[in-house]
Design an enzyme around this catalytic site. Structure first.
Site, PDB file in Angstrom:
ATOM      1  N   THR A 296     -10.891 -36.358 -25.013  1.00 34.44           N
ATOM      2  CA  THR A 296     -10.694 -36.966 -23.696  1.00 34.44           C
ATOM      3  C   THR A 296      -9.742 -36.146 -22.838  1.00 34.44           C
ATOM      4  O   THR A 296      -8.891 -35.418 -23.361  1.00 34.44           O
ATOM      5  CB  THR A 296     -10.123 -38.386 -23.882  1.00 34.44           C
ATOM      6  N   ASP A 297      -9.840 -36.315 -21.524  1.00 40.03           N
ATOM      7  CA  ASP A 297      -8.884 -35.646 -20.617  1.00 40.03           C
ATOM      8  C   ASP A 297      -7.488 -36.266 -20.716  1.00 40.03           C
ATOM      9  O   ASP A 297      -6.515 -35.662 -20.246  1.00 40.03           O
ATOM     10  CB  ASP A 297      -9.391 -35.683 -19.165  1.00 40.03           C
ATOM     11  N   GLU A 298      -7.379 -37.457 -21.314  1.00 39.70           N
ATOM     12  CA  GLU A 298      -6.080 -38.136 -21.343  1.00 39.70           C
ATOM     13  C   GLU A 298      -5.044 -37.381 -22.178  1.00 39.70           C
ATOM     14  O   GLU A 298      -3.846 -37.622 -22.030  1.00 39.70           O
ATOM     15  CB  GLU A 298      -6.233 -39.571 -21.871  1.00 39.70           C
TER      16      GLU A 298
ATOM     17  N   LEU B 219     -19.471 -50.159 -37.077  1.00 44.59           N
ATOM     18  CA  LEU B 219     -19.839 -51.360 -36.309  1.00 44.59           C
ATOM     19  C   LEU B 219     -18.620 -52.256 -36.086  1.00 44.59           C
ATOM     20  O   LEU B 219     -18.602 -53.419 -36.483  1.00 44.59           O
ATOM     21  CB  LEU B 219     -20.989 -52.131 -36.981  1.00 44.59           C
TER      22      LEU B 219
ATOM     23  N   TYR C 261      -3.223 -44.320 -27.546  1.00 38.36           N
ATOM     24  CA  TYR C 261      -4.603 -43.814 -27.609  1.00 38.36           C
ATOM     25  C   TYR C 261      -4.633 -42.307 -27.394  1.00 38.36           C
ATOM     26  O   TYR C 261      -5.170 -41.560 -28.222  1.00 38.36           O
ATOM     27  CB  TYR C 261      -5.485 -44.513 -26.558  1.00 38.36           C
TER      28      TYR C 261
ATOM     29  N   HIS D 138       1.234 -46.664 -17.547  1.00 39.62           N
ATOM     30  CA  HIS D 138      -0.043 -46.365 -16.870  1.00 39.62           C
ATOM     31  C   HIS D 138      -0.063 -44.949 -16.273  1.00 39.62           C
ATOM     32  O   HIS D 138       0.685 -44.660 -15.338  1.00 39.62           O
ATOM     33  CB  HIS D 138      -0.226 -47.405 -15.747  1.00 39.62           C
TER      34      HIS D 138
ATOM     35  N   SER E 164      -3.097 -40.313 -30.142  1.00 39.59           N
ATOM     36  CA  SER E 164      -3.923 -40.222 -31.355  1.00 39.59           C
ATOM     37  C   SER E 164      -5.062 -39.221 -31.151  1.00 39.59           C
ATOM     38  O   SER E 164      -5.427 -38.481 -32.061  1.00 39.59           O
ATOM     39  CB  SER E 164      -4.461 -41.604 -31.760  1.00 39.59           C
ATOM     40  N   LYS E 165      -5.614 -39.173 -29.942  1.00 40.37           N
ATOM     41  CA  LYS E 165      -6.675 -38.190 -29.669  1.00 40.37           C
ATOM     42  C   LYS E 165      -6.090 -36.768 -29.659  1.00 40.37           C
ATOM     43  O   LYS E 165      -6.700 -35.836 -30.181  1.00 40.37           O
ATOM     44  CB  LYS E 165      -7.369 -38.497 -28.333  1.00 40.37           C
TER      45      LYS E 165
HETATM   46  P1  NAD Z   1     -16.596 -46.888 -28.083  1.00 46.70           P
HETATM   47  O1  NAD Z   1     -15.355 -47.653 -28.380  1.00 46.70           O
HETATM   48  O2  NAD Z   1     -17.617 -47.470 -27.169  1.00 46.70           O
HETATM   49  O3  NAD Z   1     -17.357 -46.543 -29.450  1.00 46.70           O
HETATM   50  C1  NAD Z   1     -16.683 -46.123 -30.593  1.00 46.70           C
HETATM   51  C2  NAD Z   1     -17.641 -46.263 -31.773  1.00 46.70           C
HETATM   52  O4  NAD Z   1     -16.944 -45.801 -32.946  1.00 46.70           O
HETATM   53  C3  NAD Z   1     -18.073 -47.698 -32.051  1.00 46.70           C
HETATM   54  O5  NAD Z   1     -19.472 -47.749 -32.265  1.00 46.70           O
HETATM   55  C4  NAD Z   1     -17.316 -48.087 -33.298  1.00 46.70           C
HETATM   56  O6  NAD Z   1     -18.009 -49.038 -34.105  1.00 46.70           O
HETATM   57  C5  NAD Z   1     -17.169 -46.748 -33.999  1.00 46.70           C
HETATM   58  N1  NAD Z   1     -16.016 -46.713 -34.896  1.00 46.70           N
HETATM   59  C6  NAD Z   1     -14.739 -47.123 -34.607  1.00 46.70           C
HETATM   60  N2  NAD Z   1     -13.953 -46.976 -35.691  1.00 46.70           N
HETATM   61  C7  NAD Z   1     -14.734 -46.440 -36.670  1.00 46.70           C
HETATM   62  C8  NAD Z   1     -14.475 -46.050 -38.018  1.00 46.70           C
HETATM   63  N3  NAD Z   1     -13.265 -46.198 -38.583  1.00 46.70           N
HETATM   64  N4  NAD Z   1     -15.501 -45.522 -38.733  1.00 46.70           N
HETATM   65  C9  NAD Z   1     -16.732 -45.375 -38.174  1.00 46.70           C
HETATM   66  N5  NAD Z   1     -17.030 -45.761 -36.917  1.00 46.70           N
HETATM   67  C10 NAD Z   1     -16.039 -46.282 -36.169  1.00 46.70           C
HETATM   68  O7  NAD Z   1     -16.089 -45.463 -27.570  1.00 46.70           O
HETATM   69  P2  NAD Z   1     -16.699 -44.502 -26.449  1.00 46.70           P
HETATM   70  O8  NAD Z   1     -16.157 -44.892 -25.136  1.00 46.70           O
HETATM   71  O9  NAD Z   1     -18.161 -44.394 -26.663  1.00 46.70           O
HETATM   72  O10 NAD Z   1     -15.995 -43.133 -26.870  1.00 46.70           O
HETATM   73  C11 NAD Z   1     -16.597 -42.278 -27.831  1.00 46.70           C
HETATM   74  C12 NAD Z   1     -15.731 -41.048 -28.008  1.00 46.70           C
HETATM   75  O11 NAD Z   1     -15.605 -40.371 -26.758  1.00 46.70           O
HETATM   76  C13 NAD Z   1     -14.298 -41.366 -28.441  1.00 46.70           C
HETATM   77  O12 NAD Z   1     -13.894 -40.376 -29.356  1.00 46.70           O
HETATM   78  C14 NAD Z   1     -13.489 -41.297 -27.156  1.00 46.70           C
HETATM   79  O13 NAD Z   1     -12.161 -40.920 -27.415  1.00 46.70           O
HETATM   80  C15 NAD Z   1     -14.232 -40.217 -26.406  1.00 46.70           C
HETATM   81  N6  NAD Z   1     -14.158 -40.299 -24.926  1.00 46.70           N
HETATM   82  C16 NAD Z   1     -14.448 -41.457 -24.274  1.00 46.70           C
HETATM   83  C17 NAD Z   1     -14.424 -41.498 -22.881  1.00 46.70           C
HETATM   84  C18 NAD Z   1     -14.774 -42.753 -22.112  1.00 46.70           C
HETATM   85  O14 NAD Z   1     -14.652 -42.762 -20.885  1.00 46.70           O
HETATM   86  N7  NAD Z   1     -15.228 -43.818 -22.751  1.00 46.70           N
HETATM   87  C19 NAD Z   1     -14.090 -40.352 -22.168  1.00 46.70           C
HETATM   88  C20 NAD Z   1     -13.782 -39.177 -22.874  1.00 46.70           C
HETATM   89  C21 NAD Z   1     -13.838 -39.162 -24.255  1.00 46.70           C
HETATM   90  O1  TDX Z   2      -8.785 -54.736 -16.155  1.00 45.13           O
HETATM   91  C1  TDX Z   2      -8.497 -53.574 -15.808  1.00 45.13           C
HETATM   92  N1  TDX Z   2      -7.832 -53.375 -14.630  1.00 45.13           N
HETATM   93  C2  TDX Z   2      -7.460 -52.135 -14.188  1.00 45.13           C
HETATM   94  O2  TDX Z   2      -6.851 -52.004 -13.111  1.00 45.13           O
HETATM   95  C3  TDX Z   2      -8.838 -52.424 -16.604  1.00 45.13           C
HETATM   96  C4  TDX Z   2      -9.568 -52.591 -17.921  1.00 45.13           C
HETATM   97  C5  TDX Z   2      -8.471 -51.192 -16.143  1.00 45.13           C
HETATM   98  N2  TDX Z   2      -7.783 -51.040 -14.980  1.00 45.13           N
HETATM   99  C6  TDX Z   2      -7.410 -49.677 -14.541  1.00 45.13           C
HETATM  100  C7  TDX Z   2      -6.664 -48.859 -15.572  1.00 45.13           C
HETATM  101  C8  TDX Z   2      -7.112 -47.442 -15.269  1.00 45.13           C
HETATM  102  O3  TDX Z   2      -6.312 -46.889 -14.242  1.00 45.13           O
HETATM  103  O4  TDX Z   2      -8.635 -48.984 -14.306  1.00 45.13           O
HETATM  104  C9  TDX Z   2      -8.543 -47.615 -14.741  1.00 45.13           C
HETATM  105  C10 TDX Z   2      -9.616 -47.359 -15.781  1.00 45.13           C
HETATM  106  O5  TDX Z   2      -9.259 -48.102 -16.938  1.00 45.13           O
HETATM  107  P1  TDX Z   2     -10.137 -48.048 -18.288  1.00 45.13           P
HETATM  108  O6  TDX Z   2     -11.556 -48.372 -17.956  1.00 45.13           O
HETATM  109  O7  TDX Z   2      -9.427 -48.865 -19.311  1.00 45.13           O
HETATM  110  O8  TDX Z   2     -10.109 -46.489 -18.642  1.00 45.13           O
HETATM  111  P2  TDX Z   2      -8.888 -45.463 -18.907  1.00 45.13           P
HETATM  112  O9  TDX Z   2      -7.674 -46.167 -19.321  1.00 45.13           O
HETATM  113  O10 TDX Z   2      -8.810 -44.565 -17.708  1.00 45.13           O
HETATM  114  O11 TDX Z   2      -9.465 -44.651 -20.175  1.00 45.13           O
HETATM  115  C11 TDX Z   2     -10.876 -44.291 -20.230  1.00 45.13           C
HETATM  116  O12 TDX Z   2     -11.085 -42.962 -19.892  1.00 45.13           O
HETATM  117  C12 TDX Z   2     -10.757 -41.964 -20.832  1.00 45.13           C
HETATM  118  C13 TDX Z   2     -11.483 -44.591 -21.602  1.00 45.13           C
HETATM  119  O13 TDX Z   2     -11.201 -45.931 -21.960  1.00 45.13           O
HETATM  120  C14 TDX Z   2     -11.011 -43.643 -22.641  1.00 45.13           C
HETATM  121  O14 TDX Z   2     -11.675 -43.877 -23.876  1.00 45.13           O
HETATM  122  C15 TDX Z   2     -11.302 -42.255 -22.203  1.00 45.13           C
HETATM  123  O15 TDX Z   2     -10.807 -41.341 -23.131  1.00 45.13           O
END
Ligand code: NAD
Ligand code: TDX
Length: 351
Positions: A132-134, A38, A157, A291, A160-161
């Site tokens: 993630t694709d990153e 949380l 980020y 970026h 680390s992934k």
């Molecule tokens: P998020 O930040 O919304 O949620 C992360 C959750 O992990 C939170 O509920 C947080 O409380 C919990 N958490 C963080 N540190 C913790 C710890 N030390 N111990 C236990 N719980 C912990 O993230 P998300 O966007 O839902 O992403 C979830 C997973 O999917 C991540 O591994 C992310 O790398 C991956 N992912 C995300 C996206 C995206 O677009 N958001 C895309 C591809 C992959």
């Molecule tokens: O305020 C903003 N202005 C802006 O121009 C923010 C927050 C983002 N951006 C741009 C940066 C990126 O090119 O928009 C694009 C999307 O940004 P984010 O929503 O921060 O996503 P991104 O950095 O692409 O990463 C996301 O996709 C892969 C997730 O956060 C990751 O967790 C996931 O792994």
């Protein structure tokens, strides 16, 4: 598969909450343990509709605490892991990289260590690592990431992934741990913390605040509706081959500026504002450090081998998303209070 106790980490976060809901409702025979620290990104209100289900249990805890994780495996006889807990926001990783190393690298390693120590017959178990694709780096105008694309992470980020993906693979290779990994593109939908592009901009449009576009807004992302990601995870968990990696994507690329203009137009209509009102909030700000220009996923392996296809089009998904945020403005205010305020002021004092 028979009786299982599945540890889902990060289940109170954005994607995790949809994965938990999918599994709790679809598989009443499984016991679902949601482990989440949380942090600012985790919110139990994302799960109020399923929190009373008999096959669901929430445990607050930190994956960085190895003793705690080990005891959890022993006490609950965990059979499988679906690991989503992470620090997930690229901008935060630029401000505080160490938090990402701790949670994403050390935390993942702890879970692997506990699984290896507690699973005697590995063929009965599965360790699913959500990535993630990153990790693949950045593309120019052409090309796609394949499962075989060499890793080239470029932010703390994504590094680390990528590290955690490598450690997961090393446990499969060295200790025969039955792992599976998926690498997904940008998700959007309900429950996403309003620091990521789509929910931040929806929230700012509602409040008529500036929309901070990094650089020229020309960067490209591939977007997938979060429930389609959760369904892909369900499919890969059950049908994916041990040791394999699957790319997941929406085949839905948008430059940031085109996506932002679409959001502005839709929000003007929904809010009954004049055409162009929201676009006038667009503010070009200093670019994100390092970026990545473009992400684009080739997910043909998942489509061909496991017969996966997303249900939502971008048109239907973005409508659902905007409607959800408009109907849940209290949720936005609630999650934005507290720690978020401190981060937000730090983030913009650096620009
Ligand atoms: P998020 O930040 O919304 O949620 C992360 C959750 O992990 C939170 O509920 C947080 O409380 C919990 N958490 C963080 N540190 C913790 C710890 N030390 N111990 C236990 N719980 C912990 O993230 P998300 O966007 O839902 O992403 C979830 C997973 O999917 C991540 O591994 C992310 O790398 C991956 N992912 C995300 C996206 C995206 O677009 N958001 C895309 C591809 C992959
Ligand atoms: O305020 C903003 N202005 C802006 O121009 C923010 C927050 C983002 N951006 C741009 C940066 C990126 O090119 O928009 C694009 C999307 O940004 P984010 O929503 O921060 O996503 P991104 O950095 O692409 O990463 C996301 O996709 C892969 C997730 O956060 C990751 O967790 C996931 O792994």
């Amino acid at each position: 598969m028979s009786a299982k106790t599945i540890l889902i980490t990060g289940g109170a976060g954005f994607i995790g909450s949809h994965v938990v809901r999918e599994f709790v409702l679809k598989y009443p025979e499984y016991h679902i343990l949601n482990l989440d620290a949380l942090t600012y990104a985790g919110n139990l209100s994302n799960l109020t509709d399923i929190e009373d289900k008999d096959n669901y249990e929430f445990i607050k805890g930190d994956i960085v605490d190895l003793n705690f994780i080990n005891e959890l495996f022993i006490k609950h006889e965990i059979t499988d892991v679906i690991h989503l807990a992470a620090e997930s926001h690229v901008d935060r990783s630029i401000l505080n990289p160490l938090a990402f190393i701790h949670t994403n690298v050390v935390g993942t390693s702890n879970l692997l260590h506990a699984a290896k120590s507690n699973w005697s017959n590995t063929s009965e178990h599965k360790f699913y690592h959500v990535s993630t694709d990153e990790v693949y780096g950045s593309l120019s105008e052409t090309g796609y990431f394949l499962e075989t694309t060499p890793y080239d992470p470029r932010s703390p980020y994504s590094a680390s992934k990528a590290s955690s993906d490598m450690i997961v693979r090393s446990f499969a290779h060295t200790f025969n741990l039955p792992i599976v990994i998926s690498n997904c593109s940008n998700n959007y939908g309900p429950n996403q913390f309003p620091e990521k592009l789509i929910p931040l901009f929806i929230s700012n449009i509602i409040d008529q605040k500036p929309l901070p576009v990094y650089g020229k807004g020309e960067n490209v992302r591939d977007w997938l509706y979060v429930v389609d990601h959760a369904k892909a995870i369900d499919l890969i968990f059950h049908e994916g081959q041990p040791g394999e990696t699957y790319n997941i994507g929406g085949e839905n690329e948008w430059s940031n500026i085109d996506l932002i203009k679409l959001l502005c137009q839709k929000m003007d209509t929904k809010l009954g504002r004049n055409k162009g009102d929201s676009e006038s909030l667009i503010t070009f700000v200093k670019d994100r450090a390092g970026h990545d220009f473009r992400y684009a996923i080739d997910c043909s392996k998942l489509k061909k081998n496991l017969d996966w296809a997303p249900i939502e089009t971008f048109e239907t998904g973005i409508e659902k998303t905007i409607d959800w945020y408009l109907g849940n403005q209290q949720w936005i205010e609630h999650v934005k209070s507290g720690a978020y305020q401190e981060y937000y002021s730090q983030q913009y004092s650096n620009r």
